[in-house]
Scaffold this motif. Sequence first.
Motif, mmCIF file in Angstrom:
data_model
loop_
_atom_site.group_PDB
_atom_site.id
_atom_site.type_symbol
_atom_site.label_atom_id
_atom_site.label_comp_id
_atom_site.label_asym_id
_atom_site.label_seq_id
_atom_site.Cartn_x
_atom_site.Cartn_y
_atom_site.Cartn_z
ATOM 1 N N GLU A 91 -44.130 -70.558 -11.695
ATOM 2 C CA GLU A 91 -43.143 -69.788 -10.930
ATOM 3 C C GLU A 91 -43.697 -68.453 -10.439
ATOM 4 O OE1 GLU A 91 -42.693 -71.080 -13.881
ATOM 5 O OE2 GLU A 91 -41.143 -72.618 -13.625
ATOM 6 N N ALA A 92 -44.796 -67.984 -11.064
ATOM 7 C CA ALA A 92 -45.342 -66.685 -10.685
ATOM 8 C C ALA A 92 -46.167 -66.737 -9.403
ATOM 9 C CB ALA A 92 -46.206 -66.125 -11.817
ATOM 10 N N ARG A 93 -46.621 -67.923 -9.009
ATOM 11 C CA ARG A 93 -47.482 -68.022 -7.833
ATOM 12 C C ARG A 93 -46.733 -67.561 -6.575
ATOM 13 N NH1 ARG A 93 -52.233 -70.359 -6.788
ATOM 14 N NH2 ARG A 93 -52.284 -71.376 -8.821
ATOM 15 N N GLY A 94 -47.324 -66.620 -5.865
ATOM 16 C CA GLY A 94 -46.716 -66.115 -4.634
ATOM 17 C C GLY A 94 -45.621 -65.096 -4.846
ATOM 18 N N LEU A 95 -45.335 -64.735 -6.106
ATOM 19 C CA LEU A 95 -44.261 -63.787 -6.397
ATOM 20 C C LEU A 95 -44.621 -62.395 -5.863
ATOM 21 C CD1 LEU A 95 -41.520 -63.692 -7.901
ATOM 22 C CD2 LEU A 95 -42.786 -62.964 -9.934
ATOM 23 N N ALA A 96 -43.661 -61.735 -5.244
ATOM 24 C CA ALA A 96 -43.878 -60.382 -4.708
ATOM 25 C C ALA A 96 -43.165 -59.373 -5.594
ATOM 26 C CB ALA A 96 -43.354 -60.293 -3.283
ATOM 27 N N ILE A 97 -43.941 -58.459 -6.187
ATOM 28 C CA ILE A 97 -43.401 -57.378 -7.010
ATOM 29 C C ILE A 97 -44.098 -56.092 -6.572
ATOM 30 C CG2 ILE A 97 -42.976 -56.530 -9.348
ATOM 31 C CD1 ILE A 97 -43.467 -59.356 -10.365
ATOM 32 N N ARG A 98 -43.331 -55.077 -6.314
ATOM 33 C CA ARG A 98 -43.924 -53.855 -5.778
ATOM 34 C C ARG A 98 -44.921 -53.230 -6.759
ATOM 35 N NH1 ARG A 98 -39.507 -49.955 -3.777
ATOM 36 N NH2 ARG A 98 -39.102 -51.825 -2.529
ATOM 37 N N HIS A 99 -44.524 -53.108 -8.048
ATOM 38 C CA HIS A 99 -45.394 -52.471 -9.032
ATOM 39 C C HIS A 99 -45.382 -53.277 -10.327
ATOM 40 C CE1 HIS A 99 -45.875 -48.882 -6.572
ATOM 41 N NE2 HIS A 99 -44.560 -48.824 -6.435
ATOM 42 N N VAL A 100 -46.566 -53.608 -10.823
ATOM 43 C CA VAL A 100 -46.728 -54.227 -12.140
ATOM 44 C C VAL A 100 -47.568 -53.270 -12.984
ATOM 45 C CG1 VAL A 100 -47.674 -56.167 -13.442
ATOM 46 C CG2 VAL A 100 -46.547 -56.567 -11.245
ATOM 47 N N PHE A 101 -47.025 -52.880 -14.141
ATOM 48 C CA PHE A 101 -47.723 -51.955 -15.028
ATOM 49 C C PHE A 101 -48.202 -52.708 -16.269
ATOM 50 C CE2 PHE A 101 -46.575 -48.143 -12.779
ATOM 51 C CZ PHE A 101 -45.366 -48.457 -12.159
ATOM 52 N N ALA A 102 -49.428 -52.417 -16.687
ATOM 53 C CA ALA A 102 -49.995 -53.014 -17.893
ATOM 54 C C ALA A 102 -50.445 -51.903 -18.826
ATOM 55 C CB ALA A 102 -51.170 -53.924 -17.549
ATOM 56 N N SER A 103 -50.102 -52.026 -20.103
ATOM 57 C CA SER A 103 -50.545 -51.041 -21.094
ATOM 58 C C SER A 103 -50.467 -51.670 -22.463
ATOM 59 C CB SER A 103 -49.681 -49.773 -21.035
ATOM 60 O OG SER A 103 -48.358 -50.050 -21.451
ATOM 61 N N GLY A 104 -50.982 -50.961 -23.451
ATOM 62 C CA GLY A 104 -50.911 -51.430 -24.830
ATOM 63 C C GLY A 104 -52.207 -52.000 -25.349
ATOM 64 N N GLU A 105 -53.086 -52.442 -24.471
ATOM 65 C CA GLU A 105 -54.395 -52.962 -24.846
ATOM 66 C C GLU A 105 -55.261 -52.998 -23.601
ATOM 67 O OE1 GLU A 105 -53.164 -57.694 -24.566
ATOM 68 O OE2 GLU A 105 -53.166 -56.692 -26.492
ATOM 69 N N ALA A 106 -56.559 -53.269 -23.776
ATOM 70 C CA ALA A 106 -57.455 -53.310 -22.618
ATOM 71 C C ALA A 106 -57.027 -54.408 -21.649
ATOM 72 C CB ALA A 106 -58.890 -53.543 -23.088
ATOM 73 N N LEU A 107 -57.087 -54.108 -20.347
ATOM 74 C CA LEU A 107 -56.732 -55.073 -19.304
ATOM 75 C C LEU A 107 -58.015 -55.755 -18.823
ATOM 76 C CD1 LEU A 107 -54.725 -56.334 -17.277
ATOM 77 C CD2 LEU A 107 -55.139 -54.341 -15.797
ATOM 78 N N PRO A 108 -58.223 -57.029 -19.159
ATOM 79 C CA PRO A 108 -59.449 -57.713 -18.739
ATOM 80 C C PRO A 108 -59.568 -57.787 -17.218
ATOM 81 C CG PRO A 108 -58.326 -58.951 -20.464
ATOM 82 C CD PRO A 108 -57.374 -57.887 -20.013
ATOM 83 N N VAL A 109 -60.771 -57.599 -16.706
ATOM 84 C CA VAL A 109 -61.010 -57.679 -15.268
ATOM 85 C C VAL A 109 -60.618 -59.048 -14.742
ATOM 86 C CG1 VAL A 109 -62.842 -57.770 -13.538
ATOM 87 C CG2 VAL A 109 -62.779 -55.885 -15.176
#
Length: 614
Positions: free
Chosen positions: A25-43
């Motif tokens: 369901e996430a494919r093609g989803l449009a979200i203005r801002h996605v924030f990631a925190s709490g641990e390292a974000l893999p490239v």
Amino acid sequence: MIREHGVTAVHFVPSMLALFADTPEARGLAIRHVFASGEALPVALARRCLERMRIRLHNLYGPTEAAVDVTFHEASGEEEGASVPIGRPVWNTGCYVLDAWQRPVPDGVAGRLFLTGRQLADGYLGQPELTAERFLPDPFVPGGRMYDTGDIVRAAADGTITFEGRADGQVKIRGVRIETGEVEAALLDTGLLRQAVVMAREGADGARLIAWVVPRDGTEALGAALAARLPAAMIPAAIVPLEALPLTPNGKLDRGALPEPRAQAAGRPLAPGTEALLARLYAELLGAATAIGPETDFFLAGGDSLRAVRLTLRIEEETGRAPGLAAIFETPVLADLARRIAEDAPGDDGLGPVLRLSRGSRPPLFAIHPAGGIGWCYRGLAAALEDRPLIALQSPLLDAAAPDPATLDALARAYAARIAELAPEGPLHLAGWSLGGLIAQAAACHLERQGRVCGMVALLDSYPSECWRNEPEPGPDAALRALLAIAGHDPEAHPELTDRAAILGFLRARGEPLAQLPERALDGVIRSVQQTNRLVRGHREARFGGTLLHVRAARDHAGTALRPELWHPFAARLETLSLPCLHGELLSARLRPALAEGLMRAMARDERASAFTT
């Protein structure tokens, strides 16, 4: 829901972001801002998200001691290395990258990260020594303060900071802070090893724990021994046996010379088709370094409930059909799961009335769910029992179509019938944690009336209904807040979480599998909690003609009337086992060996007695 309501900003811990991004369901989803925190974000994860969705992805960093987020970096997908940079400081915040003498290091050189600014905490409540150790005078600003994060970073010429690891051996795995020294101590505590070293290594799917060990006589039993001592997040994803640990010329451990794990598995080779597919998915989710073979147990190899959810999604993507979460819980060994998938069995979401959590040749232990209705909490105990099937009974209230039970006794009578059907011969062992203990005692009474021999009936910190009959009626948000307790969090520590969206957001941000349940299942859990109050208040215990084993959480219930002796009127005999823990810790990894030993000893004794009398 994001599409329906036009959500424009979401916040994930990276491991949960990976699960979200992998859903169809996430494919093609449009979200203005996605924030990631709490641990390292893999490239690799950042690139996958940017390719699959139309988003702006922001990587945030910051410890609690500095009001949470203090640096930011917008991911472009062009970053190099293992993890996305944590970026530059936000307004009113300063970052120093210093050496051991608190001197700035050159650009590109690793150093320790110190934070400055108005948002620093005053210190640790009631811990002046720790406060003095971590909150230091700012060497560059007279009268200023700085916080020692303990993180090792590198700063580029433009000021962009990249996280490299922890200076004190503390690492983050799926947002959980882990001391590698604790894992090393648990490894050595098994008695199977001469030496052990644990480090975190970054991979395509985030950080993984790797253990290098010098075994005494092989490592075959190490996985089960660790599962009885550590929670899933602390179990190394790969174990590398060595004849000796590498040393530097001056006799210190040469961490740089520790070899990369190689994916090798003992036993027969993988069969083509489903086994080969599952091996690829196991390696993808457990770390490419993990040795995968037909006998690999998903959970003993480092899997947990969150990765089990991801495994079901990946199997559905590859095959077009989902085996269901119950298939992973009940058949975690790769070859067994492959056979189950090949048999084209209907998918099971793990919320049915019966959940088989382990197998064995001895008479089974039936474990009855606590208030939330789900029996997943017994999976760790199941792994610690030797050659003993553990079958969890789950609440019918998880099914929206099921009617509300009239009484707790009616519910127990239905469970007794199911137990008798599942085990038509031999002694019947029952256990239940919290509410589950009340139901176990009532079910034992029904089985006894039917002429069945009950062996061990264990009440895991459960107390008779009279203890709760006069308690104040819970408020409308009590069932929702009970979700926090079911997931292992103290509801009293989070008074700000009062509605469904806030509570589920909190659980999702911490990677809790409970928050990944479909809405109908969550409705069932909440319904089960709500009905629990009504059922317990109206219950009256009958007398059981056998022995009840009460397992008490000895550090809890201080100053209350809750004590094992309250069960005396409702059993012919009462035995007690006291464990040094709180109620919510009774099934934890720390207590699991002692709990499993006590239950196994009681079941073995009752089986010998049953054989003698028959």
